[in-house]
Every structure is written in C-alpha cells, then in structure tokens.
Design a protein around this motif. Structure first.
Motif, PDB file in Angstrom:
ATOM      1  N   ILE A 140       0.900  -1.149   0.000  1.00  0.00           N
ATOM      2  CA  ILE A 140       0.000   0.000   0.000  1.00  0.00           C
ATOM      3  C   ILE A 140       0.946   1.208   0.000  1.00  0.00           C
ATOM      4  O   ILE A 140       1.439   1.611   1.044  1.00  0.00           O
ATOM      5  CB  ILE A 140      -0.910   0.021   1.251  1.00  0.00           C
ATOM      6  CG1 ILE A 140      -1.642  -1.296   1.462  1.00  0.00           C
ATOM      7  CG2 ILE A 140      -1.852   1.208   1.200  1.00  0.00           C
ATOM      8  CD1 ILE A 140      -2.627  -1.662   0.402  1.00  0.00           C
ATOM      9  N   GLY A 141       1.228   1.734  -1.168  1.00  0.00           N
ATOM     10  CA  GLY A 141       2.276   2.750  -1.272  1.00  0.00           C
ATOM     11  C   GLY A 141       3.591   2.108  -0.865  1.00  0.00           C
ATOM     12  O   GLY A 141       3.959   1.052  -1.367  1.00  0.00           O
ATOM     13  N   GLU A 142       4.278   2.718   0.083  1.00  0.00           N
ATOM     14  CA  GLU A 142       5.531   2.159   0.588  1.00  0.00           C
ATOM     15  C   GLU A 142       5.298   1.242   1.779  1.00  0.00           C
ATOM     16  O   GLU A 142       6.241   0.696   2.338  1.00  0.00           O
ATOM     17  CB  GLU A 142       6.477   3.296   0.983  1.00  0.00           C
ATOM     18  CG  GLU A 142       6.911   4.147  -0.189  1.00  0.00           C
ATOM     19  CD  GLU A 142       7.846   5.271   0.230  1.00  0.00           C
ATOM     20  OE1 GLU A 142       8.293   5.305   1.390  1.00  0.00           O
ATOM     21  OE2 GLU A 142       8.126   6.122  -0.622  1.00  0.00           O
ATOM     22  N   GLN A 143       4.063   1.078   2.156  1.00  0.00           N
ATOM     23  CA  GLN A 143       3.691   0.328   3.349  1.00  0.00           C
ATOM     24  C   GLN A 143       3.412  -1.133   3.028  1.00  0.00           C
ATOM     25  O   GLN A 143       2.687  -1.439   2.094  1.00  0.00           O
ATOM     26  CB  GLN A 143       2.436   0.972   3.961  1.00  0.00           C
ATOM     27  CG  GLN A 143       1.962   0.374   5.220  1.00  0.00           C
ATOM     28  CD  GLN A 143       2.906   0.649   6.367  1.00  0.00           C
ATOM     29  OE1 GLN A 143       3.342   1.774   6.560  1.00  0.00           O
ATOM     30  NE2 GLN A 143       3.225  -0.374   7.123  1.00  0.00           N
ATOM     31  N   ARG A 144       3.970  -2.049   3.819  1.00  0.00           N
ATOM     32  CA  ARG A 144       3.655  -3.474   3.680  1.00  0.00           C
ATOM     33  C   ARG A 144       2.356  -3.751   4.421  1.00  0.00           C
ATOM     34  O   ARG A 144       2.114  -3.240   5.511  1.00  0.00           O
ATOM     35  CB  ARG A 144       4.774  -4.333   4.273  1.00  0.00           C
ATOM     36  CG  ARG A 144       4.499  -5.828   4.125  1.00  0.00           C
ATOM     37  CD  ARG A 144       5.582  -6.720   4.695  1.00  0.00           C
ATOM     38  NE  ARG A 144       5.889  -6.411   6.069  1.00  0.00           N
ATOM     39  CZ  ARG A 144       7.088  -5.984   6.497  1.00  0.00           C
ATOM     40  NH1 ARG A 144       8.066  -5.804   5.655  1.00  0.00           N
ATOM     41  NH2 ARG A 144       7.282  -5.748   7.773  1.00  0.00           N
ATOM     42  N   ALA A 145       1.496  -4.552   3.818  1.00  0.00           N
ATOM     43  CA  ALA A 145       0.215  -4.914   4.431  1.00  0.00           C
ATOM     44  C   ALA A 145      -0.017  -6.398   4.208  1.00  0.00           C
ATOM     45  O   ALA A 145       0.666  -7.045   3.411  1.00  0.00           O
ATOM     46  CB  ALA A 145      -0.914  -4.090   3.815  1.00  0.00           C
ATOM     47  N   ILE A 146      -0.994  -6.915   4.918  1.00  0.00           N
ATOM     48  CA  ILE A 146      -1.379  -8.323   4.800  1.00  0.00           C
ATOM     49  C   ILE A 146      -2.820  -8.368   4.325  1.00  0.00           C
ATOM     50  O   ILE A 146      -3.688  -7.718   4.913  1.00  0.00           O
ATOM     51  CB  ILE A 146      -1.284  -9.040   6.161  1.00  0.00           C
ATOM     52  CG1 ILE A 146       0.118  -8.918   6.736  1.00  0.00           C
ATOM     53  CG2 ILE A 146      -1.717 -10.495   6.037  1.00  0.00           C
ATOM     54  CD1 ILE A 146       0.190  -9.224   8.218  1.00  0.00           C
ATOM     55  N   GLN A 147      -3.057  -9.128   3.266  1.00  0.00           N
ATOM     56  CA  GLN A 147      -4.426  -9.347   2.813  1.00  0.00           C
ATOM     57  C   GLN A 147      -4.744 -10.814   3.066  1.00  0.00           C
ATOM     58  O   GLN A 147      -4.128 -11.707   2.495  1.00  0.00           O
ATOM     59  CB  GLN A 147      -4.608  -8.993   1.348  1.00  0.00           C
ATOM     60  CG  GLN A 147      -6.081  -9.046   0.941  1.00  0.00           C
ATOM     61  CD  GLN A 147      -6.341  -8.398  -0.399  1.00  0.00           C
ATOM     62  OE1 GLN A 147      -5.522  -8.468  -1.302  1.00  0.00           O
ATOM     63  NE2 GLN A 147      -7.501  -7.768  -0.526  1.00  0.00           N
ATOM     64  N   GLY A 148      -5.697 -11.050   3.952  1.00  0.00           N
ATOM     65  CA  GLY A 148      -6.081 -12.404   4.318  1.00  0.00           C
ATOM     66  C   GLY A 148      -6.886 -13.083   3.227  1.00  0.00           C
ATOM     67  O   GLY A 148      -7.266 -12.470   2.229  1.00  0.00           O
ATOM     68  N   ASN A 149      -7.148 -14.361   3.433  1.00  0.00           N
ATOM     69  CA  ASN A 149      -7.942 -15.139   2.477  1.00  0.00           C
ATOM     70  C   ASN A 149      -9.338 -14.560   2.285  1.00  0.00           C
ATOM     71  O   ASN A 149      -9.958 -14.746   1.247  1.00  0.00           O
ATOM     72  CB  ASN A 149      -8.039 -16.600   2.922  1.00  0.00           C
ATOM     73  CG  ASN A 149      -6.692 -17.294   2.869  1.00  0.00           C
ATOM     74  OD1 ASN A 149      -5.806 -16.894   2.109  1.00  0.00           O
ATOM     75  ND2 ASN A 149      -6.524 -18.316   3.691  1.00  0.00           N
ATOM     76  N   ASP A 150      -9.846 -13.853   3.283  1.00  0.00           N
ATOM     77  CA  ASP A 150     -11.166 -13.223   3.198  1.00  0.00           C
ATOM     78  C   ASP A 150     -11.107 -11.855   2.519  1.00  0.00           C
ATOM     79  O   ASP A 150     -12.115 -11.172   2.392  1.00  0.00           O
ATOM     80  CB  ASP A 150     -11.780 -13.094   4.591  1.00  0.00           C
ATOM     81  CG  ASP A 150     -10.884 -12.358   5.577  1.00  0.00           C
ATOM     82  OD1 ASP A 150      -9.807 -11.845   5.181  1.00  0.00           O
ATOM     83  OD2 ASP A 150     -11.248 -12.296   6.768  1.00  0.00           O
ATOM     84  N   GLY A 151      -9.905 -11.442   2.107  1.00  0.00           N
ATOM     85  CA  GLY A 151      -9.735 -10.155   1.442  1.00  0.00           C
ATOM     86  C   GLY A 151      -9.501  -8.994   2.386  1.00  0.00           C
ATOM     87  O   GLY A 151      -9.196  -7.888   1.946  1.00  0.00           O
ATOM     88  N   ASN A 152      -9.671  -9.226   3.690  1.00  0.00           N
ATOM     89  CA  ASN A 152      -9.442  -8.158   4.659  1.00  0.00           C
ATOM     90  C   ASN A 152      -7.964  -7.765   4.656  1.00  0.00           C
ATOM     91  O   ASN A 152      -7.091  -8.602   4.453  1.00  0.00           O
ATOM     92  CB  ASN A 152      -9.860  -8.591   6.061  1.00  0.00           C
ATOM     93  CG  ASN A 152     -11.364  -8.760   6.173  1.00  0.00           C
ATOM     94  OD1 ASN A 152     -12.125  -8.308   5.319  1.00  0.00           O
ATOM     95  ND2 ASN A 152     -11.802  -9.418   7.233  1.00  0.00           N
ATOM     96  N   VAL A 153      -7.715  -6.486   4.886  1.00  0.00           N
ATOM     97  CA  VAL A 153      -6.360  -5.948   4.846  1.00  0.00           C
ATOM     98  C   VAL A 153      -5.996  -5.420   6.228  1.00  0.00           C
ATOM     99  O   VAL A 153      -6.808  -4.755   6.884  1.00  0.00           O
ATOM    100  CB  VAL A 153      -6.250  -4.805   3.809  1.00  0.00           C
ATOM    101  CG1 VAL A 153      -4.856  -4.188   3.804  1.00  0.00           C
ATOM    102  CG2 VAL A 153      -6.625  -5.287   2.419  1.00  0.00           C
ATOM    103  N   GLN A 154      -4.771  -5.719   6.663  1.00  0.00           N
ATOM    104  CA  GLN A 154      -4.234  -5.188   7.912  1.00  0.00           C
ATOM    105  C   GLN A 154      -2.853  -4.619   7.632  1.00  0.00           C
ATOM    106  O   GLN A 154      -2.092  -5.194   6.867  1.00  0.00           O
ATOM    107  CB  GLN A 154      -4.073  -6.285   8.965  1.00  0.00           C
ATOM    108  CG  GLN A 154      -5.351  -6.861   9.485  1.00  0.00           C
ATOM    109  CD  GLN A 154      -5.054  -7.813  10.621  1.00  0.00           C
ATOM    110  OE1 GLN A 154      -4.705  -7.375  11.710  1.00  0.00           O
ATOM    111  NE2 GLN A 154      -5.164  -9.095  10.349  1.00  0.00           N
ATOM    112  N   MET A 155      -2.563  -3.504   8.260  1.00  0.00           N
ATOM    113  CA  MET A 155      -1.205  -2.963   8.160  1.00  0.00           C
ATOM    114  C   MET A 155      -0.875  -2.176   9.413  1.00  0.00           C
ATOM    115  O   MET A 155      -1.758  -1.675  10.107  1.00  0.00           O
ATOM    116  CB  MET A 155      -1.038  -2.125   6.906  1.00  0.00           C
ATOM    117  CG  MET A 155      -1.838  -0.866   6.816  1.00  0.00           C
ATOM    118  SD  MET A 155      -1.547  -0.039   5.235  1.00  0.00           S
ATOM    119  CE  MET A 155      -3.211   0.501   4.869  1.00  0.00           C
ATOM    120  N   LEU A 156       0.409  -2.125   9.689  1.00  0.00           N
ATOM    121  CA  LEU A 156       0.918  -1.386  10.824  1.00  0.00           C
ATOM    122  C   LEU A 156       1.668  -0.176  10.271  1.00  0.00           C
ATOM    123  O   LEU A 156       2.646  -0.327   9.546  1.00  0.00           O
ATOM    124  CB  LEU A 156       1.855  -2.260  11.660  1.00  0.00           C
ATOM    125  CG  LEU A 156       2.366  -1.661  12.955  1.00  0.00           C
ATOM    126  CD1 LEU A 156       1.210  -1.406  13.914  1.00  0.00           C
ATOM    127  CD2 LEU A 156       3.374  -2.605  13.590  1.00  0.00           C
TER     128      LEU A 156
END
Length: 189
Positions: A140-156
């Motif tokens: 997400i831009g320069e940010q690393r994120a996690i997209q789960g199997n359900d499509g939900n996205v989390q990032m710190l």
C-alpha cells in the motif's frame, strides 16, 4: 524540588505536543500550572489529565481525517473517532468509517493508535515471515500490508497505528480502500 522539576517537565512535554491552535489544551495546562503553584496538587493533576484527554481527542480526529472519501460507485458514512485516554481500557485513539456500494456490499476501515494491543500485534505484522503466514503480503504505497484469504487488509503504520480494512465487499474493493487512505496524514507527517 524534585516534584517541581517533574511538574515542569510534564508541562513542557504537553506544550511541545500541543498543536498551535490548541487553546483548550493550553488553557488546561495553564490551569494546571496555576493550581500547582497554589499548592493545589489534586487540581493540578486533574487539569493535566484534562489536557492529555484533549490531546487524545485531537489525535483521534487526526486519524479520522486520514480516512478516504467514498470511491466512485460507493457512499460513505461520516467518520467517527474516539479517544480512550490514559486511563481507558485499551488506551489510545480510534477512528472508523463505513462505505457501501449499490449492491449493498460494505467496507469498513478501522484505525487504532497507541494502545497495548498494537504493541502485541506489532512484532508479528512487522516481521515479513510471520506476516506472510497470516495472508498475502501486499504493498500500500511504501507500506507493507497483509491481505487475508477473506480479502481483509491489515497494516501497521509508523509502528504504532493499526489499520484494518474489512467487510463483505470483494477483496479488490478492500484493497482499493486501503490504498486510498492518506498514510502520510495518518502517521502525522
């Protein structure tokens, strides 16, 4: 003497953290200083706690301001924010906003900052190997994120702000909303 130094340090820290237009914060700090100088330590403590709560409310409003407007074909509810304050259950600030498209699908963005839950999740989200076990790594831009199997996205963000994008909309819509968040504003840059 030690108490005076600690009080002066607390006042200086609050003044440094206060935005330039923070009259309500400055008023609370001034009230605390007057109470302290008058020997009213409980009143000084209460006024400092008020200043901290007001700063937390401003931080929460700043989180909400980073949330995107509705993308084309979507509508958005008003963003909401909350500051749990120093004595709150989890502490920190939160903001959220919900979006809906014509098919009734929803996306909700939730943002939390500076609370103990983030301190526990932080090392997992910051480590690419551990994060990869939770889902697909995306940028997400320069940010690393996690997209789960359900499509939900989390990032710190900035090692202190947890962003969660969830809902029943397709994974692509959740990713588009994650990319629409103003990350620089979120981190206060």
């Amino acid at each position: 003497m030690r108490r005076s130094i600690l009080f002066s340090t607390a006042i200086a820290a609050l003044l440094a953290a206060a935005p330039a237009r923070a009259d309500d914060v400055l008023n609370a700090i001034t009230e605390a200083q007057r109470a302290y100088q008058g020997g009213q330590f409980q009143a000084a403590q209460t006024a400092l706690q008020e200043a901290l709560q007001l700063l937390s409310q401003r931080a929460a409003a700043g989180l909400a301001a980073a949330l995107p407007d509705a993308l084309p074909g979507w509508t958005a509810e008003e963003a909401t924010s909350n500051a749990a304050g120093v004595a709150g259950l989890l502490g920190g600030s939160t903001a959220s906003r919900s979006y809906r498209n014509a098919q009734g699908q929803t996306v909700e963005i939730q943002v939390m900052s500076d609370n103990p839950m983030i301190a526990q999740l932080g090392p997992i989200l910051a480590n690419p190997m551990l994060a990869g076990a939770m889902g697909r790594l995306v940028r997400i831009g320069e940010q690393r994120a996690i997209q789960g199997n359900d499509g939900n996205v989390q990032m710190l963000v900035d090692n202190r702000i947890l962003v969660q994008v969830q809902g029943d909309a397709p994974a692509e819509a959740k990713l588009a909303y994650a990319r629409a968040i103003n990350l620089a504003r979120l981190a206060g840059r």
